[in-house]
Design a protein around this motif. Structure first.
Motif, PDB file in Angstrom:
ATOM      1  N   GLN A   1       0.846  -1.186   0.000  1.00  0.00           N
ATOM      2  CA  GLN A   1       0.000   0.000   0.000  1.00  0.00           C
ATOM      3  C   GLN A   1       0.886   1.241   0.000  1.00  0.00           C
ATOM      4  OE1 GLN A   1      -3.301   0.061  -0.262  1.00  0.00           O
ATOM      5  NE2 GLN A   1      -3.462  -2.175  -0.279  1.00  0.00           N
ATOM      6  N   ILE A   2       0.751   2.071  -1.018  1.00  0.00           N
ATOM      7  CA  ILE A   2       1.487   3.326  -1.120  1.00  0.00           C
ATOM      8  C   ILE A   2       0.454   4.446  -1.291  1.00  0.00           C
ATOM      9  CG2 ILE A   2       3.127   4.683  -2.458  1.00  0.00           C
ATOM     10  CD1 ILE A   2       4.494   2.468  -1.036  1.00  0.00           C
ATOM     11  N   VAL A   3       0.478   5.400  -0.381  1.00  0.00           N
ATOM     12  CA  VAL A   3      -0.482   6.502  -0.439  1.00  0.00           C
ATOM     13  C   VAL A   3      -0.160   7.404  -1.627  1.00  0.00           C
ATOM     14  CG1 VAL A   3      -1.398   8.507   0.785  1.00  0.00           C
ATOM     15  CG2 VAL A   3      -0.824   6.417   2.055  1.00  0.00           C
ATOM     16  N   GLY A   4      -1.164   7.699  -2.429  1.00  0.00           N
ATOM     17  CA  GLY A   4      -0.979   8.601  -3.556  1.00  0.00           C
ATOM     18  C   GLY A   4      -0.186   8.022  -4.712  1.00  0.00           C
ATOM     19  N   ALA A   5      -0.099   6.701  -4.797  1.00  0.00           N
ATOM     20  CA  ALA A   5       0.696   6.061  -5.850  1.00  0.00           C
ATOM     21  C   ALA A   5       0.054   6.285  -7.216  1.00  0.00           C
ATOM     22  CB  ALA A   5       0.835   4.568  -5.571  1.00  0.00           C
ATOM     23  N   VAL A   6       0.880   6.630  -8.191  1.00  0.00           N
ATOM     24  CA  VAL A   6       0.424   6.780  -9.578  1.00  0.00           C
ATOM     25  C   VAL A   6       0.741   5.475 -10.308  1.00  0.00           C
ATOM     26  CG1 VAL A   6       0.637   8.101 -11.708  1.00  0.00           C
ATOM     27  CG2 VAL A   6       0.893   9.244  -9.489  1.00  0.00           C
ATOM     28  N   SER A   7      -0.283   4.847 -10.863  1.00  0.00           N
ATOM     29  CA  SER A   7      -0.118   3.529 -11.470  1.00  0.00           C
ATOM     30  C   SER A   7       0.753   3.569 -12.715  1.00  0.00           C
ATOM     31  CB  SER A   7      -1.489   2.947 -11.831  1.00  0.00           C
ATOM     32  OG  SER A   7      -1.349   1.760 -12.589  1.00  0.00           O
ATOM     33  N   ILE A   8       1.425   2.474 -12.971  1.00  0.00           N
ATOM     34  CA  ILE A   8       2.238   2.317 -14.174  1.00  0.00           C
ATOM     35  C   ILE A   8       1.381   2.447 -15.434  1.00  0.00           C
ATOM     36  CG2 ILE A   8       1.970  -0.200 -14.213  1.00  0.00           C
ATOM     37  CD1 ILE A   8       4.831  -0.407 -15.231  1.00  0.00           C
ATOM     38  N   HIS A   9       0.094   2.181 -15.313  1.00  0.00           N
ATOM     39  CA  HIS A   9      -0.790   2.256 -16.478  1.00  0.00           C
ATOM     40  C   HIS A   9      -1.059   3.699 -16.908  1.00  0.00           C
ATOM     41  CE1 HIS A   9      -1.395  -2.044 -16.114  1.00  0.00           C
ATOM     42  NE2 HIS A   9      -1.698  -1.874 -14.832  1.00  0.00           N
ATOM     43  N   GLU A  10      -0.660   4.662 -16.082  1.00  0.00           N
ATOM     44  CA  GLU A  10      -0.794   6.075 -16.441  1.00  0.00           C
ATOM     45  C   GLU A  10       0.511   6.634 -17.014  1.00  0.00           C
ATOM     46  OE1 GLU A  10      -2.609   8.513 -13.422  1.00  0.00           O
ATOM     47  OE2 GLU A  10      -3.589   6.781 -12.510  1.00  0.00           O
ATOM     48  N   ARG A  11       1.490   5.772 -17.176  1.00  0.00           N
ATOM     49  CA  ARG A  11       2.780   6.197 -17.709  1.00  0.00           C
ATOM     50  C   ARG A  11       2.641   6.537 -19.196  1.00  0.00           C
ATOM     51  NH1 ARG A  11       7.649   2.005 -16.675  1.00  0.00           N
ATOM     52  NH2 ARG A  11       6.590   0.987 -18.424  1.00  0.00           N
ATOM     53  N   PRO A  12       3.332   7.585 -19.693  1.00  0.00           N
ATOM     54  CA  PRO A  12       3.232   7.957 -21.106  1.00  0.00           C
ATOM     55  C   PRO A  12       3.646   6.809 -22.031  1.00  0.00           C
ATOM     56  CG  PRO A  12       4.333   9.679 -19.849  1.00  0.00           C
ATOM     57  CD  PRO A  12       4.199   8.508 -18.933  1.00  0.00           C
ATOM     58  N   GLU A  13       3.079   6.789 -23.225  1.00  0.00           N
ATOM     59  CA  GLU A  13       3.374   5.725 -24.179  1.00  0.00           C
ATOM     60  C   GLU A  13       4.844   5.712 -24.595  1.00  0.00           C
ATOM     61  OE1 GLU A  13       0.812   5.857 -27.502  1.00  0.00           O
ATOM     62  OE2 GLU A  13      -1.030   5.531 -26.357  1.00  0.00           O
ATOM     63  N   GLU A  14       5.493   6.864 -24.591  1.00  0.00           N
ATOM     64  CA  GLU A  14       6.895   6.932 -25.018  1.00  0.00           C
ATOM     65  C   GLU A  14       7.801   6.109 -24.113  1.00  0.00           C
ATOM     66  OE1 GLU A  14       8.657  10.845 -22.738  1.00  0.00           O
ATOM     67  OE2 GLU A  14       7.770  11.120 -24.731  1.00  0.00           O
ATOM     68  N   VAL A  15       7.370   5.882 -22.861  1.00  0.00           N
ATOM     69  CA  VAL A  15       8.177   5.099 -21.937  1.00  0.00           C
ATOM     70  C   VAL A  15       8.199   3.634 -22.374  1.00  0.00           C
ATOM     71  CG1 VAL A  15       8.519   4.426 -19.533  1.00  0.00           C
ATOM     72  CG2 VAL A  15       7.572   6.686 -20.076  1.00  0.00           C
ATOM     73  N   GLU A  16       7.052   3.143 -22.835  1.00  0.00           N
ATOM     74  CA  GLU A  16       6.949   1.739 -23.211  1.00  0.00           C
ATOM     75  C   GLU A  16       7.859   1.397 -24.376  1.00  0.00           C
ATOM     76  OE1 GLU A  16       5.344  -0.548 -21.575  1.00  0.00           O
ATOM     77  OE2 GLU A  16       4.610   0.914 -20.116  1.00  0.00           O
ATOM     78  N   GLY A  17       8.023   2.302 -25.316  1.00  0.00           N
ATOM     79  CA  GLY A  17       8.789   2.015 -26.519  1.00  0.00           C
ATOM     80  C   GLY A  17      10.286   2.004 -26.342  1.00  0.00           C
ATOM     81  N   ARG A  18      10.808   2.504 -25.230  1.00  0.00           N
ATOM     82  CA  ARG A  18      12.248   2.561 -24.944  1.00  0.00           C
ATOM     83  C   ARG A  18      13.021   3.390 -25.971  1.00  0.00           C
ATOM     84  NH1 ARG A  18      13.768  -1.548 -21.185  1.00  0.00           N
ATOM     85  NH2 ARG A  18      12.135  -3.089 -20.866  1.00  0.00           N
ATOM     86  N   LEU A  19      12.336   4.185 -26.764  1.00  0.00           N
ATOM     87  CA  LEU A  19      13.027   4.980 -27.777  1.00  0.00           C
ATOM     88  C   LEU A  19      13.534   6.301 -27.212  1.00  0.00           C
ATOM     89  CD1 LEU A  19      10.659   4.406 -30.837  1.00  0.00           C
ATOM     90  CD2 LEU A  19      12.819   3.255 -30.312  1.00  0.00           C
ATOM     91  N   VAL A  20      12.869   6.811 -26.186  1.00  0.00           N
ATOM     92  CA  VAL A  20      13.248   8.077 -25.572  1.00  0.00           C
ATOM     93  C   VAL A  20      14.056   7.792 -24.308  1.00  0.00           C
ATOM     94  CG1 VAL A  20      12.422  10.227 -24.554  1.00  0.00           C
ATOM     95  CG2 VAL A  20      11.176   9.186 -26.473  1.00  0.00           C
ATOM     96  N   PRO A  21      15.323   8.193 -24.247  1.00  0.00           N
ATOM     97  CA  PRO A  21      16.142   7.905 -23.061  1.00  0.00           C
ATOM     98  C   PRO A  21      15.718   8.747 -21.864  1.00  0.00           C
ATOM     99  CG  PRO A  21      17.359   9.297 -24.589  1.00  0.00           C
ATOM    100  CD  PRO A  21      16.084   8.920 -25.289  1.00  0.00           C
ATOM    101  N   GLY A  22      16.103   8.291 -20.682  1.00  0.00           N
ATOM    102  CA  GLY A  22      15.859   9.046 -19.467  1.00  0.00           C
ATOM    103  C   GLY A  22      14.829   8.429 -18.543  1.00  0.00           C
ATOM    104  N   HIS A  23      14.105   7.430 -18.996  1.00  0.00           N
ATOM    105  CA  HIS A  23      13.109   6.776 -18.153  1.00  0.00           C
ATOM    106  C   HIS A  23      13.759   5.597 -17.438  1.00  0.00           C
ATOM    107  CE1 HIS A  23       9.941   9.259 -19.832  1.00  0.00           C
ATOM    108  NE2 HIS A  23      10.423   8.987 -21.036  1.00  0.00           N
ATOM    109  N   HIS A  24      13.615   5.576 -16.128  1.00  0.00           N
ATOM    110  CA  HIS A  24      14.324   4.604 -15.297  1.00  0.00           C
ATOM    111  C   HIS A  24      13.372   3.674 -14.554  1.00  0.00           C
ATOM    112  CE1 HIS A  24      17.514   7.498 -16.044  1.00  0.00           C
ATOM    113  NE2 HIS A  24      18.391   6.686 -15.499  1.00  0.00           N
ATOM    114  N   GLU A  25      13.907   2.527 -14.164  1.00  0.00           N
ATOM    115  CA  GLU A  25      13.232   1.595 -13.267  1.00  0.00           C
ATOM    116  C   GLU A  25      14.104   1.422 -12.033  1.00  0.00           C
ATOM    117  OE1 GLU A  25      12.656  -2.009 -15.411  1.00  0.00           O
ATOM    118  OE2 GLU A  25      11.414  -1.098 -16.973  1.00  0.00           O
TER     119      GLU A  25
END
Length: 399
Positions: A219-243
């Motif tokens: 349980q994390i208060v105020g957590a933003v779900s991964i499903h709200e992440r921008p589409e550009e993150v999924e494609g791995r084409l734009v650098p700078g997105h981390h896990e």
């Protein structure tokens, strides 16, 4: 001695691949558990080429070759009727003409092509001991051994050979050949020497098994779900997105290692939490580490651990949005999970993280960032990130 056909052997390995035990397999197939264990040892635990019998001419095919050849048909027509290449038929018909000491030459003195004698000679030649390519080629062997010492997998080694020796066809070996040199009997010192540095350290290969998920969601208060992440993150084409995630020690210990993996390049940044992995300590360590990621962090995806309870403060201070994966869905952070597994080679499970120094950790990070990756055509994360920086700035640089 009781012998079993190829079909029985294939059924045994098919059942073992489905997760059956040797005892269960023995009760169904009629092969003793001891014999099954011996078969597994012979092939290193995993059957290689279960349909291997189709690779070679069978006894029936050799008799048919003799019959068709005696009737006056040429090698092309014989090959067409048997669905074999003409060169295979021609080579088989020339078998009796091989030199006296050559492997595969029939021992009889009867002139002409004798199918039974040729079949027995072929079987004897096929079963003879052969030295592996690594045993024959000292230069290749040393190169492979050196990379195994560094923790590279056989697949990474095979792919990296094409990158570093693009014009040298002698410096080629498949990852399967490396595995077979390690596992398949008999290999002698070569097998033991190479296996000592294989990452798994296993004495036999295993089929992949599924993991059993845990049940309790975090349980994390105020957590933003991964499903709200921008589409550009999924494609791995734009650098700078981390896990990111924590690598923790055994039960009863509180120190941890924080890991950040850039999704496009796989570049790893790590930081120590030498005392406790509380939300406060994680916030401090993470805030310092974002300045060492090699590329400005645009977003961060974390799991549902309580150590990120102060994610809102981190976002407010850095402007970096934090997204949270679904509970117990590690595949949603596949890059980070895979890298954490690699890091465990240097910080194995069971070791108290409090005994790890920052120098030791950063050395492991450097080794991992210079390890070739299959998804990058066996370039390293450092090389990929340097290429990205060069494209953006026009100047070659090293992270």
């Amino acid at each position: 001695m009781l012998t079993f056909g190829v079909g029985v052997r294939q059924r045994v390995f098919a059942l073992l691949a489905r997760g059956w035990s040797q005892k269960q397999t023995a009760s169904v197939t009629g092969v003793s558990a001891r014999a099954i264990g011996r078969w597994r040892a012979e092939v290193g635990g995993v059957e290689f080429e279960p349909c291997q019998v189709q690779r070679y001419l069978s006894r029936d095919e050799r008799y048919e070759i003799a019959r068709l050849h005696d009737s006056g048909l040429g090698v092309r027509e014989i090959g067409r009727r048997l669905c074999r290449s003409a060169s295979t038929i021609s080579r088989e018909l020339r078998r009796p003409a091989r030199p006296a000491a050559a492997p595969g030459r029939p021992s009889g003195r009867t002139p002409g092509y004798q199918p039974e004698a040729c079949h027995q000679a072929a079987v004897r030649a096929r079963n003879r001991a052969r030295a592996s390519k690594l045993a024959r080629d000292a230069r290749l062997r040393v190169w492979v051994q050196t990379r195994l010492d560094l923790g590279l997998s056989p697949e990474q080694i095979s792919g990296r050979l094409r990158v570093e020796f693009g014009d040298d066809e002698q410096m080629r070996i498949s990852h399967e050949a490396i595995y077979r040199a390690i596992y398949v009997l008999p290999r002698g010192e070569l097998r033991r020497e190479l296996r000592a540095h294989l990452r798994s350290g296993r004495s036999q290969r295993r089929t992949r098994q599924t993991r059993t998920p845990r049940n309790r969601p975090g349980q994390i208060v105020g957590a933003v779900s991964i499903h709200e992440r921008p589409e550009e993150v999924e494609g791995r084409l734009v650098p700078g997105h981390h896990e990111g995630d924590l690598v923790c020690g055994p039960a009863g210990t509180t120190a941890a290692i924080g890991t950040l993996v850039e999704r496009t390049s796989g570049f790893l940044t790590a930081f120590l939490l030498p005392e406790r992995h509380t939300a406060e300590a994680t916030l401090a360590g993470l805030s310092e580490a974002v300045n060492r990621t090699g590329w400005p962090m645009a977003s961060l995806t974390w799991d549902r651990g309580s150590e990120m309870a102060r994610h809102a403060e981190f976002s407010a201070a850095t402007g970096i949005q934090v997204y949270f994966a679904d509970p117990h869905a590690p595949w949603q952070r596949g890059s980070n999970e895979s890298t954490n597994g690699l890091l465990r080679e240097y910080v194995p499970k069971g070791r108290d993280i409090a005994t790890v120094t920052d120098t030791e950790l950063q050395h492991a990070v450097e080794l991992l960032n210079n390890r070739p990756r299959k998804r990058h055509g066996f370039l390293t994360p450092t090389e990929v990130l340097a290429a990205i920086l060069k494209d953006q700035t026009g100047v070659a640089t090293t992270p």
